[in-house]
Design a protein around this motif. Sequence first.
Motif, PDB file in Angstrom:
ATOM      1  N   ARG A  35      13.712 -29.988  -9.941  1.00 43.08           N
ATOM      2  CA  ARG A  35      12.685 -30.383  -8.959  1.00 43.08           C
ATOM      3  C   ARG A  35      11.601 -31.238  -9.615  1.00 43.08           C
ATOM      4  O   ARG A  35      11.220 -32.293  -9.093  1.00 43.08           O
ATOM      5  CB  ARG A  35      12.052 -29.145  -8.335  1.00 43.08           C
ATOM      6  N   ASP A  36      11.103 -30.776 -10.745  1.00 38.38           N
ATOM      7  CA  ASP A  36      10.017 -31.489 -11.420  1.00 38.38           C
ATOM      8  C   ASP A  36      10.462 -32.894 -11.833  1.00 38.38           C
ATOM      9  O   ASP A  36       9.750 -33.875 -11.601  1.00 38.38           O
ATOM     10  CB  ASP A  36       9.555 -30.705 -12.655  1.00 38.38           C
ATOM     11  N   ARG A  37      11.624 -32.968 -12.408  1.00 37.47           N
ATOM     12  CA  ARG A  37      12.087 -34.253 -12.941  1.00 37.47           C
ATOM     13  C   ARG A  37      12.415 -35.260 -11.833  1.00 37.47           C
ATOM     14  O   ARG A  37      11.982 -36.413 -11.878  1.00 37.47           O
ATOM     15  CB  ARG A  37      13.317 -34.024 -13.816  1.00 37.47           C
TER      16      ARG A  37
ATOM     17  N   SER B 254      11.497 -35.188  -8.694  1.00 33.21           N
ATOM     18  CA  SER B 254      10.369 -35.475  -7.813  1.00 33.21           C
ATOM     19  C   SER B 254       9.573 -36.655  -8.345  1.00 33.21           C
ATOM     20  O   SER B 254       8.949 -37.402  -7.585  1.00 33.21           O
ATOM     21  CB  SER B 254       9.460 -34.252  -7.689  1.00 33.21           C
ATOM     22  N   GLN B 255       9.616 -36.823  -9.660  1.00 32.42           N
ATOM     23  CA  GLN B 255       8.887 -37.920 -10.295  1.00 32.42           C
ATOM     24  C   GLN B 255       9.708 -39.201 -10.362  1.00 32.42           C
ATOM     25  O   GLN B 255       9.185 -40.298 -10.219  1.00 32.42           O
ATOM     26  CB  GLN B 255       8.467 -37.509 -11.709  1.00 32.42           C
ATOM     27  N   GLU B 256      11.006 -39.058 -10.578  1.00 32.77           N
ATOM     28  CA  GLU B 256      11.880 -40.233 -10.699  1.00 32.77           C
ATOM     29  C   GLU B 256      13.287 -39.868 -10.251  1.00 32.77           C
ATOM     30  O   GLU B 256      13.912 -38.965 -10.814  1.00 32.77           O
ATOM     31  CB  GLU B 256      11.911 -40.739 -12.145  1.00 32.77           C
TER      32      GLU B 256
END
Length: 208
Positions: A153-155, A157-159
């Motif tokens: 999700r974190d990764r 969501s950014q790219e």
Amino acid sequence: MSADPRSILVADARRFYEQGWMVGTAGNLSARQPDGSFWITASGRDKGQLSTEDFIRIAPDGSVAEQPHPTARPSNETCIHEAIYQLFPEAQACYHVHSVPANLVSRLTTGDRIALPPLEMIKGLGIWEENPTVHLPILANHLQVPRIAAEIRDRFSQEAPEVPALLIRDHGITIWAPAIAAARHYVEVMEYIFRFQVAAQQTPGLVW
């Protein structure tokens, strides 16, 4: 997709099992329904001998919506499928398989992504460029699967990734697609590319 997808998932699981990509109880397949729920393989099931009763339907809120067997529980990696479906609304199927070539490729770099060779087969992932430069994301294989899902999700969501796939180190490939047939094809394409990459490491002087 409105029709019950479980019979197709059963056939695909058997197909992957016969390829050696879902040996034992490894791997998990899911397909999304129009209401946002999705069917996913139950935990601990032999992927070469699945039936339509070996799936659990997960509601959009993450709860169990349908459970053919009262003792069955969802795949341990259900949270990864949830993350993929939330990140990519167009995804209608999510497949995760384990293969030896995938795990070997995950060890070819210590970084968090690896370049894919510009093979003709890469068109099967929707990359229609001449000599494309494409990278596959690699994530760490944590014992606690929700931690993997959180990092996805974190990764992403950014790219957004360049291809609808990710590789978990020492674990296997996860792909997502707008249809079940496409998901099956994506797995086959990625596994072809992995076999090429492993063979390339054993071919002195090969340049790509």
